[in-house]
Structure formats: structure tokens, C-alpha cells
Design a protein around this motif. Structure first.
Motif, PDB file in Angstrom:
ATOM      1  N   LEU A 170     -16.448 -36.394  25.412  1.00  0.00           N
ATOM      2  CA  LEU A 170     -15.384 -36.693  24.464  1.00  0.00           C
ATOM      3  C   LEU A 170     -14.032 -36.856  25.154  1.00  0.00           C
ATOM      4  O   LEU A 170     -13.739 -36.199  26.150  1.00  0.00           O
ATOM      5  N   ASP A 171     -13.198 -37.726  24.583  1.00  0.00           N
ATOM      6  CA  ASP A 171     -11.819 -37.830  25.036  1.00  0.00           C
ATOM      7  C   ASP A 171     -10.983 -36.780  24.306  1.00  0.00           C
ATOM      8  O   ASP A 171     -11.516 -35.943  23.555  1.00  0.00           O
ATOM      9  N   ALA A 172      -9.671 -36.819  24.497  1.00  0.00           N
ATOM     10  CA  ALA A 172      -8.806 -35.794  23.906  1.00  0.00           C
ATOM     11  C   ALA A 172      -8.899 -35.796  22.385  1.00  0.00           C
ATOM     12  O   ALA A 172      -8.927 -34.731  21.747  1.00  0.00           O
ATOM     13  N   ALA A 173      -8.963 -36.978  21.773  1.00  0.00           N
ATOM     14  CA  ALA A 173      -9.059 -37.049  20.310  1.00  0.00           C
ATOM     15  C   ALA A 173     -10.390 -36.489  19.828  1.00  0.00           C
ATOM     16  O   ALA A 173     -10.451 -35.783  18.808  1.00  0.00           O
ATOM     17  N   GLY A 174     -11.467 -36.790  20.552  1.00  0.00           N
ATOM     18  CA  GLY A 174     -12.774 -36.275  20.175  1.00  0.00           C
ATOM     19  C   GLY A 174     -12.838 -34.765  20.271  1.00  0.00           C
ATOM     20  O   GLY A 174     -13.444 -34.102  19.413  1.00  0.00           O
ATOM     21  N   ARG A 175     -12.225 -34.196  21.308  1.00  0.00           N
ATOM     22  CA  ARG A 175     -12.226 -32.738  21.456  1.00  0.00           C
ATOM     23  C   ARG A 175     -11.365 -32.081  20.386  1.00  0.00           C
ATOM     24  O   ARG A 175     -11.684 -30.993  19.903  1.00  0.00           O
ATOM     25  N   HIS A 176     -10.291 -32.759  20.029  1.00  0.00           N
ATOM     26  CA  HIS A 176      -9.471 -32.255  18.918  1.00  0.00           C
ATOM     27  C   HIS A 176     -10.310 -32.224  17.641  1.00  0.00           C
ATOM     28  O   HIS A 176     -10.266 -31.249  16.873  1.00  0.00           O
ATOM     29  N   GLY A 177     -11.077 -33.298  17.418  1.00  0.00           N
ATOM     30  CA  GLY A 177     -11.930 -33.341  16.242  1.00  0.00           C
ATOM     31  C   GLY A 177     -12.964 -32.233  16.225  1.00  0.00           C
ATOM     32  O   GLY A 177     -13.280 -31.671  15.166  1.00  0.00           O
ATOM     33  N   LEU A 178     -13.489 -31.893  17.407  1.00  0.00           N
ATOM     34  CA  LEU A 178     -14.475 -30.823  17.490  1.00  0.00           C
ATOM     35  C   LEU A 178     -13.833 -29.477  17.142  1.00  0.00           C
ATOM     36  O   LEU A 178     -14.416 -28.657  16.422  1.00  0.00           O
ATOM     37  N   ARG A 179     -12.618 -29.240  17.651  1.00  0.00           N
ATOM     38  CA  ARG A 179     -11.908 -28.002  17.304  1.00  0.00           C
ATOM     39  C   ARG A 179     -11.607 -27.957  15.809  1.00  0.00           C
ATOM     40  O   ARG A 179     -11.672 -26.895  15.180  1.00  0.00           O
ATOM     41  N   ALA A 180     -11.281 -29.115  15.248  1.00  0.00           N
ATOM     42  CA  ALA A 180     -10.977 -29.172  13.821  1.00  0.00           C
ATOM     43  C   ALA A 180     -12.198 -28.792  12.992  1.00  0.00           C
ATOM     44  O   ALA A 180     -12.083 -28.097  11.970  1.00  0.00           O
ATOM     45  N   ARG A 181     -13.381 -29.219  13.440  1.00  0.00           N
ATOM     46  CA  ARG A 181     -14.607 -28.855  12.739  1.00  0.00           C
ATOM     47  C   ARG A 181     -14.836 -27.339  12.806  1.00  0.00           C
ATOM     48  O   ARG A 181     -15.292 -26.716  11.842  1.00  0.00           O
ATOM     49  N   ALA A 182     -14.513 -26.769  13.957  1.00  0.00           N
ATOM     50  CA  ALA A 182     -14.642 -25.319  14.090  1.00  0.00           C
ATOM     51  C   ALA A 182     -13.701 -24.601  13.129  1.00  0.00           C
ATOM     52  O   ALA A 182     -14.071 -23.604  12.497  1.00  0.00           O
ATOM     53  N   GLY A 188      -6.949 -35.517  10.738  1.00  0.00           N
ATOM     54  CA  GLY A 188      -7.835 -36.387   9.980  1.00  0.00           C
ATOM     55  C   GLY A 188      -8.155 -37.681  10.706  1.00  0.00           C
ATOM     56  O   GLY A 188      -9.151 -38.346  10.400  1.00  0.00           O
ATOM     57  N   LEU A 189      -7.336 -38.063  11.678  1.00  0.00           N
ATOM     58  CA  LEU A 189      -7.482 -39.364  12.333  1.00  0.00           C
ATOM     59  C   LEU A 189      -8.801 -39.535  13.079  1.00  0.00           C
ATOM     60  O   LEU A 189      -9.419 -40.609  13.004  1.00  0.00           O
ATOM     61  N   PRO A 190      -9.272 -38.528  13.859  1.00  0.00           N
ATOM     62  CA  PRO A 190     -10.525 -38.739  14.590  1.00  0.00           C
ATOM     63  C   PRO A 190     -11.713 -39.080  13.701  1.00  0.00           C
ATOM     64  O   PRO A 190     -12.641 -39.755  14.157  1.00  0.00           O
ATOM     65  N   GLU A 191     -11.709 -38.643  12.457  1.00  0.00           N
ATOM     66  CA  GLU A 191     -12.838 -38.939  11.572  1.00  0.00           C
ATOM     67  C   GLU A 191     -12.878 -40.413  11.176  1.00  0.00           C
ATOM     68  O   GLU A 191     -13.878 -40.895  10.652  1.00  0.00           O
ATOM     69  N   TYR A 192     -11.786 -41.144  11.423  1.00  0.00           N
ATOM     70  CA  TYR A 192     -11.750 -42.585  11.164  1.00  0.00           C
ATOM     71  C   TYR A 192     -11.636 -43.387  12.465  1.00  0.00           C
ATOM     72  O   TYR A 192     -11.409 -44.601  12.427  1.00  0.00           O
ATOM     73  N   ASP A 227       0.790 -34.970  18.903  1.00  0.00           N
ATOM     74  CA  ASP A 227       0.515 -33.648  19.454  1.00  0.00           C
ATOM     75  C   ASP A 227      -0.857 -33.193  18.965  1.00  0.00           C
ATOM     76  O   ASP A 227      -1.058 -32.970  17.768  1.00  0.00           O
ATOM     77  N   LEU A 228      -1.807 -33.059  19.900  1.00  0.00           N
ATOM     78  CA  LEU A 228      -3.161 -32.652  19.550  1.00  0.00           C
ATOM     79  C   LEU A 228      -3.409 -31.171  19.811  1.00  0.00           C
ATOM     80  O   LEU A 228      -4.555 -30.722  19.750  1.00  0.00           O
ATOM     81  N   SER A 229      -2.361 -30.425  20.079  1.00  0.00           N
ATOM     82  CA  SER A 229      -2.551 -29.013  20.418  1.00  0.00           C
ATOM     83  C   SER A 229      -2.822 -28.154  19.187  1.00  0.00           C
ATOM     84  O   SER A 229      -3.402 -27.077  19.306  1.00  0.00           O
ATOM     85  N   GLU A 230      -2.393 -28.617  18.013  1.00  0.00           N
ATOM     86  CA  GLU A 230      -2.613 -27.861  16.778  1.00  0.00           C
ATOM     87  C   GLU A 230      -3.549 -28.622  15.844  1.00  0.00           C
ATOM     88  O   GLU A 230      -3.532 -29.844  15.793  1.00  0.00           O
ATOM     89  N   ILE A 231      -4.355 -27.865  15.116  1.00  0.00           N
ATOM     90  CA  ILE A 231      -5.213 -28.429  14.091  1.00  0.00           C
ATOM     91  C   ILE A 231      -4.469 -28.368  12.761  1.00  0.00           C
ATOM     92  O   ILE A 231      -3.914 -27.324  12.395  1.00  0.00           O
ATOM     93  N   HIS A 232      -4.473 -29.475  12.034  1.00  0.00           N
ATOM     94  CA  HIS A 232      -3.786 -29.537  10.748  1.00  0.00           C
ATOM     95  C   HIS A 232      -4.811 -29.601   9.621  1.00  0.00           C
ATOM     96  O   HIS A 232      -5.697 -30.463   9.626  1.00  0.00           O
TER      97      HIS A 232
END
Length: 276
Positions: free
Chosen positions: A59-71, A87-91, A99-104
Motif C-alpha cells: 500500500l501507498d500512504a493513502a492505502g495505509r491511512h485507509g487501513l488505519r481508518a478501518r481499524a 473518506g477519500l481512499p474508499e473512492y 495531512d494523513l496523520s489523523e483519522i477523521h
């Protein structure tokens, strides 16, 4: 509004997330979990949540952010919706400049949100049609995401997101303006108005969106986007990114992919430039 089909089940962005409590219930203990992490079988995506290391590494940075978001969604003690940047990685939307350091996430119960442990909870009124399910998680729809991103990002990054969803047909400018009229009292909504004013469905790439933003902030006249260059017969020969026909000027934005990764056998970047 056109929503893209879901990703294939075996896409690494859909990789399962294993919560610590689930692994313990399956008979593992903390010592075994640490060993699996050390061996490279598992990777900790956030406290108390793990994923398969081979999937994570793809995964790239966006994909890893998406994985953390799922967690985060799995660990939440109440129902939450992926929102704003998360919400962006799901689309498969671009996350340039964000900033991908925080999950929204947003709480649909309307209760006040909070920020802790790398998670920003938002509260806000959800209208009918604001939320859909994608890849097994609740996520805001593209029109709502566009407006939300403009409140937590620069105008340039917000324009990148807005133009992407417009160009892909996942929303329209009319839809965005109608939705904005209902939320114009959100914090930083003046920036939202600026983004919506500049947004253009004809813009195709991140680089073009950034170029359009640069043109506007420099005070230059608004260009024609995707301007056709025609032969005397009227047939379209070329299409340039930006043009000022009355001035006889056009502007192209081309990124590294075009001049390095898509070269033909024996070609150099200068060959592509000269052909242009």
C-alpha cells in the motif's frame, strides 16, 4: 451521481484488520502477537490493531491511512462514518497535500466529537443520502467529502479533491453548490466557497488542478480548460490543458510519468518534448 464499482475483494486496500481482543479470543497471547510482528507476519497499524504485513507493504500512504481508518471503525465504541480526508481512499481519490496523520470520522448520533490517539471525531448534521457503505465501511458521499475536505485543508488541496470528483462524474458543481448552501456556516466555509468558485470538471489531473490554482492566485485571467486546437477543416487536432485564445497563448502541464515512465524504446525525455 456516478459511484465507481467497489474494489476487488483481494485488493490489499481491503485487507482485514485484526483487533488484539479478537486475536486473544482465537487463542493467541500477547507474546505470540509480538513474535508474529517481529517475524514480519503481522504489522501493527495502530494500538490494538494489526494487519498482514505483505498486504500492508503493497500500500501507498493513502492505502495505509485507509487501513488505519478501518481499524478505527472497528475499535469505535459507537457508530462512526469515515469522513473528511479519511473518506477519500474508499473512492481512490487523490490525497495530495492532505495531512494523513489523523483519522477523521463523524458521529451520526450528533454528539460532540473529540480528538485523541490520532483520531479526530467530528459531529454534524447528516442529511439523507450523505452516507453510503463501501468496502464494508460507512463513508460519506463525494459531495459531502468535497465540502468537508475544504474545511481541513488548503484551498489548493481542496481544489484537487473537488476537481477529481467532478471530472469522474461522482458529483456536479450544481450539487456541490446546493449542498454548500446547507452548510455554509461550517468553520472555514469561506475557503469552501473559494474552492467551489474555481472548481472545473474539465480538469483531469492533480497537476492540472494545482496549475489552475496557481493561475488564479497569481491574478492571471481565467483560462479556457481543455481547449481544442483545430485544423482549417474544423477537425480537432490537439487539446491543450489551458489556453487564452484572445492572447494566442496556451499552457500544458505534464508530469514526470509522461517524460520518464512512458518513453518508447530508445526514446529520451527530450524526444517526447520535441514531438510535442
Amino acid at each position: 451521481m456516478m459511484i465507481p464499482p467497489p474494489r476487488p475483494d483481494d485488493d490489499p486496500r481491503n485487507a482485514p484488520v485484526y483487533l488484539r481482543k479478537t486475536l486473544l479470543a482465537q487463542g493467541l497471547d500477547d507474546r505470540t502477537i509480538r513474535r508474529l510482528v517481529a517475524e514480519g507476519t503481522l504489522i501493527k497499524v495502530r494500538r490494538g490493531a494489526y494487519a498482514d504485513r505483505p498486504d500492508h507493504d503493497l500500500l501507498d500512504a493513502a492505502g495505509r491511512h485507509g487501513l488505519r481508518a478501518r481499524a478505527v471503525c472497528q475499535q469505535a465504541r459507537t457508530s462512526v462514518v469515515l469522513s473528511h480526508v479519511s473518506g477519500l481512499p474508499e473512492y481512490d481519490a487523490p490525497t495530495w497535500g492532505l495531512d494523513l496523520s489523523e483519522i477523521h470520522v463523524t458521529r451520526p448520533d450528533g454528539r460532540a466529537g473529540r480528538r485523541e490517539a490520532g483520531v479526530q471525531q467530528h459531529c454534524g448534521t447528516l442529511l439523507e443520502g450523505d452516507v453510503v457503505e463501501r468496502h464494508g465501511v460507512l463513508v460519506m458521499t463525494p459531495p459531502r467529502l468535497v465540502l468537508e475536505v475544504t474545511t481541513v485543508a488548503t484551498a489548493e488541496a481542496g481544489l484537487v479533491v473537488a476537481n477529481h470528483f467532478l471530472h469522474c462524474g461522482m458529483t456536479t458543481k450544481e450539487e456541490l453548490l446546493e449542498r454548500y448552501a446547507l452548510v455554509e456556516r461550517w468553520p472555514y466555509s469561506l475557503r469552501t466557497r473559494l474552492v467551489l468558485h474555481r472548481a472545473d470538471a474539465r480538469i483531469e489531473t492533480v497537476g492540472e488542478s494545482r496549475t489552475l490554482h496557481l493561475i488564479a492566485t497569481a491574478g492571471l485571467p481565467a483560462p479556457e480548460c481543455q481547449y481544442p486546437i483545430r485544423a482549417a477543416s474544423g477537425r480537432v487536432l490537439y487539446r491543450v490543458d489551458f489556453a487564452w485564445p484572445e492572447l494566442g497563448v496556451f499552457l500544458e502541464f505534464d508530469g514526470r510519468v509522461k517524460y520518464e515512465k512512458l518513453l518508447g524504446p530508445g526514446e529520451r525525455a527530450s524526444d517526447v518534448v520535441l514531438a510535442e
